[in-house]
Design a protein around this motif. Structure first.
Motif, PDB file in Angstrom:
ATOM      1  N   SER A 120     -13.979   5.150   2.958  1.00 19.66           N
ATOM      2  CA  SER A 120     -12.465   4.650   2.869  1.00 19.66           C
ATOM      3  C   SER A 120     -11.258   5.540   3.004  1.00 19.66           C
ATOM      4  O   SER A 120     -11.552   6.859   2.972  1.00 19.66           O
ATOM      5  CB  SER A 120     -12.360   4.249   1.214  1.00 19.66           C
TER       6      SER A 120
ATOM      7  N   ILE B  50       0.879  -1.193  -0.049  1.00 24.55           N
ATOM      8  CA  ILE B  50       0.071  -0.090   0.170  1.00 24.55           C
ATOM      9  C   ILE B  50       0.977   1.132   0.012  1.00 24.55           C
ATOM     10  O   ILE B  50       1.305   1.697   0.920  1.00 24.55           O
ATOM     11  CB  ILE B  50      -0.789  -0.114   1.379  1.00 24.55           C
TER      12      ILE B  50
ATOM     13  N   SER C  47      -9.162  -8.522   6.100  1.00 24.08           N
ATOM     14  CA  SER C  47     -10.306  -7.772   6.770  1.00 24.08           C
ATOM     15  C   SER C  47     -10.248  -8.187   8.333  1.00 24.08           C
ATOM     16  O   SER C  47      -9.647  -9.091   8.851  1.00 24.08           O
ATOM     17  CB  SER C  47     -11.672  -8.318   6.301  1.00 24.08           C
TER      18      SER C  47
ATOM     19  N   GLY D 217      -6.372   3.229   1.818  1.00 27.49           N
ATOM     20  CA  GLY D 217      -6.768   1.851   1.102  1.00 27.49           C
ATOM     21  C   GLY D 217      -7.425   0.948   2.003  1.00 27.49           C
ATOM     22  O   GLY D 217      -7.799  -0.282   1.637  1.00 27.49           O
ATOM     23  N   TYR D 218      -8.158   1.412   3.163  1.00 21.27           N
ATOM     24  CA  TYR D 218      -8.822   0.634   4.097  1.00 21.27           C
ATOM     25  C   TYR D 218     -10.468   1.052   3.825  1.00 21.27           C
ATOM     26  O   TYR D 218     -10.687   2.257   3.698  1.00 21.27           O
ATOM     27  CB  TYR D 218      -8.685   0.584   5.495  1.00 21.27           C
ATOM     28  N   THR D 219     -11.321   0.159   3.768  1.00 15.14           N
ATOM     29  CA  THR D 219     -12.792   0.383   3.928  1.00 15.14           C
ATOM     30  C   THR D 219     -13.357   0.190   5.080  1.00 15.14           C
ATOM     31  O   THR D 219     -13.153  -0.961   5.669  1.00 15.14           O
ATOM     32  CB  THR D 219     -13.456  -0.112   2.702  1.00 15.14           C
TER      33      THR D 219
ATOM     34  N   THR E 249     -11.937  -3.640   5.787  1.00 11.63           N
ATOM     35  CA  THR E 249     -11.324  -4.566   4.724  1.00 11.63           C
ATOM     36  C   THR E 249     -10.535  -3.698   3.926  1.00 11.63           C
ATOM     37  O   THR E 249     -10.579  -2.501   3.827  1.00 11.63           O
ATOM     38  CB  THR E 249     -12.419  -4.902   3.741  1.00 11.63           C
ATOM     39  N   SER E 250      -9.352  -4.413   3.314  1.00 11.88           N
ATOM     40  CA  SER E 250      -8.233  -3.890   2.494  1.00 11.88           C
ATOM     41  C   SER E 250      -7.858  -5.037   1.713  1.00 11.88           C
ATOM     42  O   SER E 250      -8.244  -6.122   1.904  1.00 11.88           O
ATOM     43  CB  SER E 250      -7.253  -3.227   3.447  1.00 11.88           C
TER      44      SER E 250
END
Length: 777
Positions: free
Chosen positions: A560, A470, A592, A563-565, A587-588
């Protein structure tokens, strides 16, 4: 605490009153016993009765302090809220460990903890001070008498009374929300053990000067100096872990005045340890070591006054109430007597100390361990002095009648960086030189391999950062950071700092491997350098290479960042429950996990206002942490906006234009509606909404209009004279701002702390005198 005639508060049980009165009496007794001990040792002239009285008075005074602590512990464990200090720092919902932690969560309890720890180390060290016992205990008793005197004035045994009688409130206020963390049960006792142990080198140095024997005290004081420095350092690191896990800003250290009060004695303690090595090996630095032995204790006493005077209450995240005037005078008296008394005796001893130490003979130019230790000691003293000035500035500003302002973190970094770089170079070079002079070329040859390996580690660090899956998390270019007025690219400067840490690490590991167990004390010292290098590398990595992102989430609307949701799932409890958590599904590309950061609201008993409290969630991985901090929920998407016909305002992706007013019904009649025709526009089209007001029997009812799936708009007022209306946009479901940090290699901070602490304990054990001198008067 209030009551009324129909439902009076109950009276406390007699056993509680008796126990609290016993605690008050024990504090006074401790103060008198320590004074008696000091006078007996000072005035008896070594007579047998003086030794007996002084020893028994000191021991009984320590026992009285221990018993006072035990009394307070019983009252806290049983939630005896009739005692004001217990009521202010405990409540009926806390478990036993947090009840006990309430003892030291306030001003009186922290002084008691300091006194108990000081008394403990007095008892432990007194049998091992040999010929200095008489002066040592006379000196040691005085600060203990001062602390007991402070507690006699600012007592934790003050009853809550109404109508002239003691009463028991239904519940206590409890620990401050920021203290309700497991570290509150570990960190304060640990660091106060260190603070208590600081008294041993101070008293032993003063005793050595009074006995005019300035050499024999060195092997006696060394293990206690190592132990006190190790405990203070461990407590400092624990405080950093506590801040990291609690405060929600993503860091371990912010140069808060109370943090610095602990940091300065630790740095000065490290300087003392190196000075004692020089005196033992070369017979020099005698006056310097006497000063360095007192400096950690004196700086802590000064810092205690600084933080307890009440003048820094607005510039510190640590809150202490202003002291009782009489108690504050005793603390000022302790500061004055300790400073003036020690410096006066030191000045009186200085001529003989200078005659006693070995003269420096002419030697070939080059480097030896003494010259590097001298450079390191000067740098440590400057480091501590600059920090001391920084933490004192708010106090002096307050004295001058100006608003107190804390020195910012960046200013500390700008100034202290000048000492940090050469100090790290000295720590890397010291393991490769002995007590005999070494030429610069030979020193460079010895350091060459360690330097090359360190340079390679810097390259590997950079490759590891660049290869992270990332990449947007890592700032690899384009940022600048000020350093002493210079503008340097952030990445090269961070790599220089990391290179210094790796240089210290490699050099000291290399030397430890060479020494093995043959030189256990030296190996322990170099091992402590290894731990410190790892700790500093972890701090530099985690702060210098961190990435921060902010997103907003709502139920059914993920957000988001980095890069993470983040998807909102639920809350675990009521918003006023301090155990309430936000359950988030994260999640990414890495996978998760479920995050549960804390968010609850504290209601003020004075005005009923709600104050949010947040706790971060830290998802730990092998090489990084994901640090998630929620912010208070938001129901208002905008403030109140007043617009006239034809005027517009923007909220998010919407533009709202007020066009005209509409009325349904007869003026003055119940049920009549006044509606604002508002056009809502987005990039994909526009539509009309009609917020308004409805006349009702008992006043006016608002009429809210939905705007899409996420928003609604309300009219909060109108002005008939100019035709304007007041509008406000709200979220249909609460919106939660989320801050997320990507923190690489924080594990190094933990590993470094463990190695540094282990090395300190090993050095203290290995440095103890093998043959204890006989105790005399």
């Amino acid at each position: 605490m209030g009551t009324n005639a129909l439902d009076p508060l109950p009276s406390p049980p007699q056993w509680s009153l008796a126990l609290g009165n016993l605690g008050s009496a024990l504090v006074v007794a401790a103060a008198l016993l320590f004074l008696a001990s000091a006078l007996s040792w000072a005035l008896a002239g070594g007579r047998d009765w003086g030794r007996r009285v002084g020893t028994w008075a000191f021991g009984l005074g320590c026992l009285a302090l221990f018993a006072t602590f035990g009394v307070l512990a019983v009252l806290f464990a049983n939630n005896r809220f009739e005692w004001e200090y217990v009521w202010a720092h405990a409540d009926s919902t806390n478990t036993l460990p947090y009840r006990i932690a309430g003892i030291w969560s306030g001003q009186q309890g922290s002084f008691l903890l300091w006194g108990v720890c000081m008394a403990l180390f007095g008892l432990l060290s007194a049998p091992f001070v040999g010929p200095y016992r008489r002066a040592f205990l006379a000196v040691y008793s005085l600060p203990l008498a001062a602390i007991a005197g402070i507690l006699a004035y600012e007592t934790p045994f003050h009853l809550i009374r109404e109508g002239g009688r003691a009463v028991v409130p239904t519940d206590g206020v409890g620990l401050a929300p920021a203290l309700q963390n497991y570290w509150v049960t570990i960190h304060p006792p640990t660091i106060f053990l260190g603070f208590g142990a600081l008294t041993v080198p101070f008293a032993l140095a003063l005793a050595a000067m009074l006995h005019r024997d300035l050499q024999s005290w060195v092997p006696l004081v060394r293990p206690w100096a190592i132990l006190s420095t190790t405990l203070v350092g461990l407590g400092l690191c624990m405080g950093g872990f506590w801040a990291y896990e609690t405060l929600g800003w993503g860091g371990f250290w912010m140069w808060d005045p109370v943090e610095n009060v602990s940091f300065v004695p630790w740095v000065l303690g490290a300087a003392l340890l190196h000075g004692l090595m020089v005196q033992r090996a070369k017979g020099r630095w005698i006056p310097t070591n006497l000063l360095l032995a007192a400096a950690p204790f004196l700086s802590f006493v000064y810092g205690t006054f600084l933080t307890r005077s009440g003048m820094l209450s607005d510039v510190s995240v640590h809150s202490f109430a202003e002291m009782d005037r009489a108690a504050l005078k005793l603390l000022v008296g302790l500061c004055a007597v300790a400073f003036v008394g020690f410096l006066g005796v030191w000045a009186w001893t200085l001529p003989s100390a200078l005659r006693m130490q070995r003269s420096e003979t002419e030697e070939a130019p080059g480097w030896d361990r003494e010259s590097l230790f001298r450079a390191g000691t000067y740098l440590l003293a400057l480091f501590a002095g600059a920090t001391l000035v920084g933490m004192s500035l708010p106090f002096f500003m307050a004295l001058a009648g100006r608003p107190a302002k804390v020195v910012e973190e960046q200013q500390y970094h700008q100034i202290l960086s000048f000492f940090f770089v050469p100090l790290m170079l000295v720590m890397a070079a010291a393991p490769f030189v002995g007590w005999r002079k070494l030429g610069g070329r030979e020193l460079g040859r010895r350091l060459y391999n360690a330097f090359c390996l360190s340079f390679g580690l810097v390259g590997l660090s950079l490759l590891a950062m660049a290869a992270t899956p990332i990449r947007q998390r890592i700032p690899l270019s384009g940022e600048v950071e000020a350093l002493g007025g210079l503008e340097l690219p952030k990445l090269p400067w961070l790599l220089v700092l990391l290179g210094l840490c790796w240089f210290v690490l490699v050099a000291n590991v290399w030397r430890v491997a060479e020494l093995g167990i043959a030189r256990k004390l030296s190996a322990s010292g170099f091992l402590s350098h290894v731990g410190l290098a790892l700790l500093l590398a972890g701090l530099i990595f985690s702060r210098g290479f961190e990435r921060k992102g902010i997103t907003n989430i709502q139920e059914g609307r993920p957000g988001s960042a980095l890069g993470y949701t983040f998807e909102y799932v639920r809350q675990t409890s009521d918003r006023h429950d301090r155990h309430n958590r936000l359950v988030l599904r994260v999640t990414s590309a890495d996978g998760s996990f479920v995050a549960e950061p804390g968010l609850y609201y504290v209601v003020s008993p004075q005005d009923g206002r709600e104050s949010p409290m947040v706790w971060p969630h830290i998802q730990r991985f092998a090489l990084h942490d994901v640090y998630i901090t929620p912010q208070p929920e938001q129901s208002e998407a905008s403030g109140v906006v007043t617009v006239k016909p034809g005027e517009s305002f923007d909220v998010g992706r919407y533009r709202f234009t007020f066009e005209r007013m509409e009325r349904k019904g007869q003026p003055g009649m119940a049920g009549t509606e006044f509606l604002a025709l508002v056009r809502a526009e987005t990039s994909v089209g526009s539509f009309e909404v009609r917020p308004g007001m409805r006349l009702a029997q008992n006043g006016v009812e608002p009429i809210e209009a939905p705007v899409g799936h996420a928003l609604r708009i309300a009219m909060t007022g109108m002005n008939v004279a100019d035709g304007s209306v007041s509008l406000q946009v709200f979220f249909n479901t609460p919106l939660y701002p989320i801050e997320v940090y990507y923190k690489p290699l924080t594990i190094l901070v933990w590993i470094g702390t463990g190695i540094l602490t282990l090395a300190g304990f090993l050095a203290a054990w290995n440095g103890r005198p093998r043959r204890m001198p006989q105790a005399t008067a």
